[in-house]
Design a protein around this motif. Structure first.
Motif, mmCIF file in Angstrom:
data_model
loop_
_atom_site.group_PDB
_atom_site.id
_atom_site.type_symbol
_atom_site.label_atom_id
_atom_site.label_comp_id
_atom_site.label_asym_id
_atom_site.label_seq_id
_atom_site.Cartn_x
_atom_site.Cartn_y
_atom_site.Cartn_z
ATOM 1 N N GLY A 501 0.984 -1.341 0.098
ATOM 2 C CA GLY A 501 -0.145 0.050 -0.024
ATOM 3 C C GLY A 501 0.770 1.309 -0.089
ATOM 4 O O GLY A 501 0.490 2.434 -0.658
ATOM 5 N N THR A 505 1.081 4.155 -3.000
ATOM 6 C CA THR A 505 0.706 5.317 -2.553
ATOM 7 C C THR A 505 1.930 6.340 -3.101
ATOM 8 O O THR A 505 1.659 7.375 -3.594
ATOM 9 C CB THR A 505 0.632 5.634 -1.017
ATOM 10 O OG1 THR A 505 -0.394 4.923 -0.683
ATOM 11 C CG2 THR A 505 0.482 7.009 -0.691
ATOM 12 N N SER A 541 -3.415 -1.913 -7.118
ATOM 13 C CA SER A 541 -4.492 -1.521 -6.341
ATOM 14 C C SER A 541 -5.757 -2.806 -6.567
ATOM 15 O O SER A 541 -6.081 -3.179 -5.541
ATOM 16 C CB SER A 541 -5.185 -0.018 -6.383
ATOM 17 O OG SER A 541 -4.158 0.724 -5.952
#
Length: 560
Positions: A501, A505, A541
């Motif tokens: 994650g 990001t 994602s």
């Protein structure tokens, strides 16, 4: 260290004692339990020619000498080690010894105080008030007119104790090395505990300090008396304290009990000991009937502070919870409290059996009238159950059991219909208030602030270390669970997903920043490299979301 001749003498006495009692109830019970014999074997009666009378054991310990008398008194607190009838006999064990000649007493006192008897005392009785294995007590009057009792240590007693203990240590070391029973019941630990207690009892300065501390702690109980020491006339071998004009509590006659209401006296006595254990954390650990006197004005005097016990703040809270649970006859609460302060191996200890047996004891207690509830015996029985189920109860529980056992005896003499259960309930609120006031004392607040400061100082560092380990996938935990691998695999998944994650990001933020940089390579009119990062982040994602939604569910189904 004992000489060779003395060691041989000590060994012969002790070996003779062991040979005499080896096949009797006292050792048979311990041996059977340690080797897990059948119930039928454990219940087999001893033959008539065996020495299995507790009273005979008491007499033999007296013959062996003062060290063994003290050992017997200590063993009276080990219900996991001895049958009930032996415990009761040993709890009343007192040594009957010859008195020290007055000429020797005079020499010891003058040598210790550094002055002649006539200079220190206006009068000094030549006949002793009491004579025990460690010391002898005489009544005297100081030059100031103050009546005192002077306790003088027997000449050579320290050397005698150390010689006996040295021999016993060598023999217990051999026993622990070669005997499963000796290891199970930690007889070397019993001896270490005994040595610690004995050396403390041999130091009269320490006893004088205990008299001062307990006297100050109990000064609010108007029907209780603790003789104050005279420190200027006290050394390690001579203890001078206020003279108490009274008699042993066991000598109270039924007529005296009818003539005077001892209810308030017993009330103060019970509450004073609860306060010592639960609030003060410093208690007189040997309140047997011989150490408790009734004065002429009907007060209880606590004598002989050679044996005291200390309880940590955490242990005080646990003991209060235990006493209240016993008073409420709540088996589950009693079990939880005992297990919380005990040591055991979950693979060996039968916790279910322990809980079942304690609950059975609590249910039996429910059918017992409040006046007949003997908390001391109840705790001793629980300690024995714990030993049977491979649970090592905290030593403080044995001390509490001994204190309550002695209290039960004294209460039974002074006020047979006294409701101990109700007294504990009534006093519980005051004990809690006292504990709260104690915690609000400046020194305790300061201690808590220091701990809080230490926590605040190290918390950022520890959190930083945890997050670093998570980011590097190096976080580890030591756990005991039914499926440790699944738990750690799950934790690894969490760490991996957090890391992924963070990467996604970073890609999105980087791509957004590159959107502002002009370039010849474009996709759909946008900077090409930025679009590639956006697409990679989007795909990553989606894959992560798919993995979370579908793969974890399949994992659960497989496990089911």
């Amino acid at each position: 260290m004992a000489t060779l001749a003395q060691s041989v003498k000590n060994y012969s006495k002790f070996i003779g004692f062991i040979l005499k009692y080896y096949n009797t109830d006292i050792f048979k019970k311990v041996s059977d339990e340690a080797t897990a014999n059948t119930a039928a074997e454990q219940a087999a009666p001893a033959s008539e020619d065996e020495y299995n009378k507790p009273e005979e054991l008491v007499e033999d310990l007296k013959k062996l000498g003062p060290t063994f008398v003290k050992l017997g008194q200590l063993l009276s607190t080990r219900p996991d080690f001895l049958p009930d009838d032996y415990l009761e006999a040993l709890a009343t064990l007192q040594d009957d010894v010859e008195s020290i000649p007055y000429a020797d007493i005079e020499k010891i006192v003058e040598s210790e105080l550094g002055v002649r008897m006539s200079a220190a005392f206006a009068s000094f009785d030549t006949e002793p008030l009491a004579s025990a294995s460690i010391g002898q007590v005489h009544k005297a009057v100081l030059r100031s007119g103050r009546e005192v009792a002077v306790k003088i240590q027997r000449p050579g007693i320290r050397k005698k104790f150390l010689e006996d203990l040295s021999s016993l240590k060598e023999m217990t070391a051999l026993a622990v090395k070669h005997s499963k029973t000796a290891r199970k019941y930690s007889i070397d630990s019993i001896l270490d505990e005994m040595q610690h207690i004995l050396l403390n009892e041999l130091d009269y300065i320490r006893e004088a300090q205990s008299l001062q501390i307990i006297g100050e702690n109990l000064q609010k109980f108007r029907l209780l008396l603790v003789p104050a020491p005279v420190m200027d006339y006290t050394t390690s071998r001579v203890l001078t304290m206020d003279f108490v004009d009274g008699k042993k509590v066991t000598k109270i006659t039924p007529y005296e009990r009818m003539e005077h209401n001892y209810g308030p006296v017993v009330d103060d006595f019970v509450k004073a000991y609860l306060k010592q254990v639960i609030v003060d954390g410093f208690a007189h650990a040997d309140p047997h009937p011989g150490n408790v006197n009734i004065t002429r004005d009907h007060k209880i005097a606590l004598m002989d502070m050679g044996m005291v016990a200390r309880f940590s703040p955490l242990m005080q809270d646990k003991l209060m919870a235990l006493v209240l649970a016993i008073g409420m006859k709540n088996g589950d609460e009693i079990t939880d409290t005992l297990l919380d302060i005990s040591k055991y191996n979950p693979a060996q200890a039968d916790l279910d059996a322990f809980r079942k047996k304690v609950n059975r004891l609590a249910m039996d207690a429910q059918s017992t009238s409040a006046n007949d509830l003997q908390m001391g015996k109840l705790i001793m029985k629980m300690t024995r159950i714990a030993a049977d189920e491979e649970i090592k109860i905290a030593p403080e529980i044995n001390i509490l059991g001994k204190i309550l056992l002695n209290m039960d005896q004294i209460v039974a003499v002074l006020k047979p219909d006294y409701n101990l259960q109700q007294a504990i309930k009534d006093y519980a609120g005051k004990m809690m208030q006292a504990k709260l006031r104690q915690e609000l004392l400046p020194e305790n607040i300061l201690s808590n602030l220091v701990e809080l400061k230490k926590l605040g100082k190290h918390l950022p560092e520890r959190l930083n270390k945890i997050t670093e380990n998570l980011a590097r996938n190096e976080f580890s935990m030591k756990i005991e669970a039914i499926d440790e691998k699944r738990f750690t695999d799950g934790f690894q998944k969490v760490a991996n997903r957090i890391t992924l994650g963070l990467i996604i990001t970073g890609m999105i933020i980087g791509a957004a920043m590159m959107m502002r940089i002009p370039t010849r390579f474009t996709i759909l009119g946008y900077p090409g490299i930025a679009m590639i990062f956006f697409l990679a982040a989007a795909v990553s994602s989606l894959l992560l979301a798919y993995n979370i939604i579908f793969s974890d569910e399949n994992f659960k189904k497989k496990k089911k």
